[in-house]
Write an enzyme that holds these catalytic residues in place. Structure first.
Site, PDB file in Angstrom:
ATOM      1  N   LYS A  32       5.347  27.694  12.208  1.00 36.72           N
ATOM      2  CA  LYS A  32       6.583  27.747  12.983  1.00 36.72           C
ATOM      3  C   LYS A  32       6.939  26.363  13.526  1.00 36.72           C
ATOM      4  CE  LYS A  32       8.117  30.366  16.659  1.00 36.72           C
ATOM      5  NZ  LYS A  32       7.867  31.249  17.790  1.00 36.72           N
ATOM      6  N   LYS A  48      -5.729  28.023  26.350  1.00 37.08           N
ATOM      7  CA  LYS A  48      -5.408  26.891  27.225  1.00 37.08           C
ATOM      8  C   LYS A  48      -6.671  26.279  27.800  1.00 37.08           C
ATOM      9  CE  LYS A  48      -0.716  28.192  28.612  1.00 37.08           C
ATOM     10  NZ  LYS A  48       0.064  28.854  29.679  1.00 37.08           N
ATOM     11  N   LYS A  71       7.437  22.832  19.656  1.00 37.33           N
ATOM     12  CA  LYS A  71       7.537  21.675  20.544  1.00 37.33           C
ATOM     13  C   LYS A  71       6.251  20.865  20.555  1.00 37.33           C
ATOM     14  CE  LYS A  71      10.425  23.709  24.078  1.00 37.33           C
ATOM     15  NZ  LYS A  71      10.505  24.191  25.450  1.00 37.33           N
TER      16      LYS A  71
END
Ligand code: TRP
Length: 356
Positions: A219, A115, A222
């Site tokens: 995968k 992050k 979102k």
């Protein structure tokens, strides 16, 4: 709900709309979870503010998240659904835990490094066993990252330990955080005497692994830049159909699930999970047909499952009184348990009992 059942706690960040991967994973696991465990399900709004956000959006997303999970089949009658910020104790316990958490452990967390890197801080080319490693320059830049992002795993540990949860369903990306939580529980127990249950990872029955429609080696996610790659549970049926019809397929024309056919395999997986039919049976039924036919059938299967979910979602999101009543009883049950644990923790940590 009987007290003797083991406790499962699971939480989700209120980030936008769920994907069909979330949907399939969730409904599969809840069937067994709700029967065999006392379940606490938290929407973790306090975690959501570790990254840049808009207050009005957060409020909207939090309620939407609750409605989406209920629409997907999380039964508020058989589980305690609550919003993290409604329960006193999460941040209090996080503070106590932070005082036994070495900063170095937090700086080593893979997700923190990722992050922080996403925020524009350079990482070195070389990777360590945990994933990323910061260059000197990167390490200095890291010092300007907000400390909430660093503390994220401590708050998550508090979420879990506050309920003395026996088990926590976590995906691979959260395993390291759960490990830290177990370490902290052990350290606290060792320092102050037995207080916390050491939570076990709850390994869900292997469900369908839903891959990206555009790059079936990844995968479905979102955060995919290509929005055609991801099917959201609230996508308009027309949009669902369009995305499925433009899914990437493989060379050849045979409709079989095979390693060298990741695109077709993924479509078959989705079809099977949505319809409850075995893959082999679907392969047989589609023999001699083309990829276009397969996609049409997949689209029909996905839409027929999601239409009632969407209808239920729209009903729920329009019924604020009902959502509030669910959140009220969820928060009450959660708070009751949380106060018990927090009281015990405070006594063990040496705090003077509050005068009554
Ligand atoms: N970090 C988790 C995620 O991003 C969300 C989370 C917060 C969580 N607290 C938790 C998950 C406690 C399980 C238990 O998915």
């Amino acid at each position: 709900m009987s007290d003797s059942k083991p406790v499962i706690l699971t939480c989700a960040q209120p980030t936008g709309v769920l994907t069909i991967g979330n949907y399939l994973g969730a409904i599969k696991n809840w069937a067994t979870m709700l029967d065999d465990y006392e379940c606490f399900f938290g929407v973790v709004d306090l975690h959501a503010i570790t990254v840049k956000y808009t207050p009005a959006e957060l409020r909207k997303n939090t309620l939407s998240c609750v409605a989406q999970y209920i629409a997907c089949g999380l039964d508020p009658e058989r589980s305690n659904i609550f919003i993290q910020s409604h329960v006193i104790g999460h941040t209090e316990l996080a503070w106590l835990l932070s005082c036994i958490t070495p900063i170095g452990d937090l700086q080593r967390m893979t997700q923190f490094k990722e992050k922080a890197a996403k925020l524009g801080f350079k990482v070195a080319d070389e990777e360590d066993a945990n994933g990323l490693r910061f260059s000197h320059e990167g390490a200095r830049a890291q010092a300007s990252v907000n400390s909430g992002l660093l503390m994220y795993p401590v708050l998550m540990a508090a979420d879990i330990l506050l309920y003395n949860a026996d088990a926590v369903p976590v995906g691979n990306d959260q395993r390291q955080h759960l490990e830290l939580c177990r370490d902290l529980a052990q350290r606290f127990n060792h320092t102050y005497s037995d207080t916390f249950t050491i939570p076990e990872p709850f390994i869900p029955k292997a469900g369908a692994r839903v891959m990206s429609l555009q790059s079936p080696d990844r995968k479905m996610s979102k955060s995919d830049e290509n929005q055609n790659a991801t099917l959201y549970i609230l996508d308009d049926p027309k949009v669902l159909k369009k995305k499925i019809m433009s899914a990437v397929t493989d060379s050849g024309s045979e409709i079989v699930a095979r390693e060298d056919k990741p695109g077709v395999s993924n479509l078959l997986q989705i079809y099977s999970a949505m319809s409850g039919r075995e893959i082999a049976e679907i392969e047989d039924a589609l023999q001699g047909k083309g990829y276009g036919d397969l996609k049409k059938e997949v689209a029909d299967a996905v839409i027929s499952v999601l239409e009632p979910v969407q209808a239920r979602y729209h009903e729920l999101i329009a019924d604020k009184a009902y959502l509030e009543s669910v959140l009220k009883s969820g928060a009450e049950a959660a708070q009751k348990r949380a106060y018990k644990v927090l009281g015990k923790v405070y006594r063990k940590a040496g705090f003077v009992e509050r005068p009554r």
